[in-house]
Scaffold this motif. Structure first.
Motif, short mmCIF file in Angstrom:
data_model
loop_
_atom_site.label_atom_id
_atom_site.label_comp_id
_atom_site.label_asym_id
_atom_site.label_seq_id
_atom_site.Cartn_x
_atom_site.Cartn_y
_atom_site.Cartn_z
N THR A 56 0.84 -1.19 0.00
CA THR A 56 0.00 0.00 0.00
C THR A 56 0.87 1.24 0.00
O THR A 56 2.04 1.19 0.39
N GLY A 57 0.29 2.34 -0.42
CA GLY A 57 1.00 3.62 -0.35
C GLY A 57 1.09 4.31 -1.69
O GLY A 57 1.30 3.68 -2.72
N ASP A 58 0.94 5.64 -1.66
CA ASP A 58 0.99 6.43 -2.88
C ASP A 58 2.40 6.65 -3.40
O ASP A 58 2.60 6.81 -4.60
N VAL A 59 3.39 6.69 -2.52
CA VAL A 59 4.75 6.99 -2.95
C VAL A 59 5.60 5.74 -3.13
O VAL A 59 6.78 5.84 -3.46
N LEU A 60 5.03 4.59 -2.95
CA LEU A 60 5.76 3.33 -3.07
C LEU A 60 6.03 3.00 -4.53
O LEU A 60 5.14 3.13 -5.37
N HIS A 61 7.26 2.58 -4.85
CA HIS A 61 7.59 2.09 -6.19
C HIS A 61 7.08 0.66 -6.30
O HIS A 61 7.82 -0.30 -6.13
N VAL A 62 5.81 0.52 -6.61
CA VAL A 62 5.17 -0.80 -6.60
C VAL A 62 5.76 -1.70 -7.67
O VAL A 62 5.99 -2.88 -7.43
N ASP A 63 6.01 -1.17 -8.86
CA ASP A 63 6.57 -1.99 -9.94
C ASP A 63 7.91 -2.61 -9.50
O ASP A 63 8.15 -3.80 -9.68
N ARG A 64 8.76 -1.78 -8.92
CA ARG A 64 10.07 -2.25 -8.48
C ARG A 64 9.94 -3.24 -7.32
O ARG A 64 10.63 -4.25 -7.26
N ALA A 65 9.03 -2.95 -6.39
CA ALA A 65 8.83 -3.84 -5.25
C ALA A 65 8.34 -5.21 -5.72
O ALA A 65 8.84 -6.25 -5.27
N LEU A 66 7.39 -5.24 -6.65
CA LEU A 66 6.89 -6.51 -7.18
C LEU A 66 7.99 -7.27 -7.91
O LEU A 66 8.10 -8.49 -7.78
N ARG A 67 8.81 -6.55 -8.67
CA ARG A 67 9.89 -7.21 -9.40
C ARG A 67 10.89 -7.85 -8.45
O ARG A 67 11.29 -9.00 -8.62
N VAL A 68 11.31 -7.10 -7.42
CA VAL A 68 12.30 -7.62 -6.48
C VAL A 68 11.73 -8.76 -5.65
O VAL A 68 12.39 -9.79 -5.43
N LEU A 69 10.50 -8.62 -5.17
CA LEU A 69 9.90 -9.68 -4.35
C LEU A 69 9.68 -10.95 -5.16
O LEU A 69 10.00 -12.06 -4.69
N THR A 70 9.15 -10.83 -6.38
CA THR A 70 8.94 -12.05 -7.18
C THR A 70 10.26 -12.68 -7.58
O THR A 70 10.37 -13.91 -7.63
N ARG A 71 11.28 -11.87 -7.84
CA ARG A 71 12.60 -12.43 -8.16
C ARG A 71 13.13 -13.23 -6.98
O ARG A 71 13.68 -14.32 -7.14
N ARG A 72 12.96 -12.71 -5.77
CA ARG A 72 13.43 -13.43 -4.57
C ARG A 72 12.62 -14.71 -4.35
O ARG A 72 13.16 -15.75 -4.00
N LEU A 73 11.31 -14.64 -4.59
CA LEU A 73 10.47 -15.82 -4.40
C LEU A 73 10.67 -16.86 -5.49
O LEU A 73 10.29 -18.01 -5.32
N CYS A 74 11.27 -16.47 -6.62
CA CYS A 74 11.52 -17.40 -7.73
C CYS A 74 12.91 -18.03 -7.66
O CYS A 74 13.30 -18.73 -8.59
N GLN A 75 13.65 -17.84 -6.60
CA GLN A 75 15.01 -18.35 -6.56
C GLN A 75 15.08 -19.88 -6.55
O GLN A 75 16.00 -20.44 -7.11
N ASP A 76 14.11 -20.53 -5.94
CA ASP A 76 14.13 -21.99 -5.90
C ASP A 76 13.58 -22.59 -7.18
O ASP A 76 13.96 -23.70 -7.58
N THR A 77 12.65 -21.91 -7.83
CA THR A 77 12.09 -22.35 -9.10
C THR A 77 12.26 -21.21 -10.09
O THR A 77 11.49 -20.26 -10.08
N PRO A 78 13.29 -21.26 -10.94
CA PRO A 78 13.65 -20.12 -11.79
C PRO A 78 12.48 -19.56 -12.60
O PRO A 78 11.76 -20.29 -13.28
N ASN A 79 12.29 -18.25 -12.45
CA ASN A 79 11.31 -17.46 -13.20
C ASN A 79 9.85 -17.80 -12.90
O ASN A 79 8.96 -17.29 -13.57
N VAL A 80 9.59 -18.66 -11.94
CA VAL A 80 8.21 -19.01 -11.61
C VAL A 80 8.05 -19.05 -10.10
O VAL A 80 8.79 -19.73 -9.40
N CYS A 81 7.08 -18.32 -9.59
CA CYS A 81 6.77 -18.34 -8.16
C CYS A 81 5.51 -19.16 -7.97
O CYS A 81 4.40 -18.70 -8.27
#
Length: 197
Positions: free
Chosen positions: A111-136
């Motif tokens: 949540t939040g108006d000033v949050l870089h949501v695109d970047r946050a989603l990219r970094v979080l999904t990249r971290r969650l995809c570490q065990d299964t490459p490119n797929v969370c």
């Protein structure tokens, strides 16, 4: 050798303005400053506190919370929002490993108006995809309602990385196009709930 990293809470939380800062730590979590910058940190290296004396007996060095078993920590962590879970991952190596347990990441709520949501989603999904490459495979719910800085880029990230997505809420996100929503619908066959109001 691949290094494991965790998103900084600065990625998830907007930075605080200077009036709420006292001795290097903020006294208010509701004041927002300029835009958030995405940063990725490596996991903590040890459980020891840097200011502890090396001469203390071994039984006095551990904090009382360290005696809790892992399942108790996981139960506590299930009640934390996404930004606080990222913050807990920076405490120590044990908390890092527990905070990134896949069972805790069935939902991302930002949540939040000033949050870089695109970047946050990219970094979080990249971290969650570490065990299964490119797929969370664990992420089932993404709630980014009210994040006005969400764009098509963020939705494309979700569409590409989260095929098991069942619920998506992007209410109040005005910078999202029909094409990006269609991409999510076509790539996530299990989608049951979509809120674009």
């Amino acid at each position: 050798m691949r290094t494991v990293s965790t998103p900084s809470p600065a990625l998830i939380l907007p930075p605080r303005s200077s009036p709420g800062v006292l001795n290097g730590s903020s006294t208010s979590s509701s004041t927002f400053g300029t835009e958030t910058i995405a940063m990725v940190h490596t996991p903590p290296t040890s459980l020891t506190h840097p200011q502890r004396s090396l001469r203390q007996p071994r039984d006095q060095q551990g904090a009382p919370i360290d005696i809790l078993p892992d399942h108790a920590f996981l139960q506590i962590f299930t009640h934390l929002p996404t930004n606080q879970l990222c913050r807990c991952a920076r405490v120590c190596r044990r908390w890092y490993n527990l905070a990134w347990d896949p069972r805790l990441w069935r939902t991302i709520r930002l949540t939040g108006d000033v949050l870089h949501v695109d970047r946050a989603l990219r970094v979080l999904t990249r971290r969650l995809c570490q065990d299964t490459p490119n797929v969370c495979l664990t992420l089932e719910t993404v709630v980014v309602s009210g994040c006005r800085r969400l764009t098509d880029r963020g939705l494309y990230t979700v569409a590409q990385c989260c095929p098991e997505l069942r619920r998506l809420e992007v209410a109040g996100c005005y910078n999202v196009s029909n094409e990006a929503v269609f991409e999510v619908v076509s790539r996530c066959p299990n989608l049951e709930h979509l809120d674009v109001s």
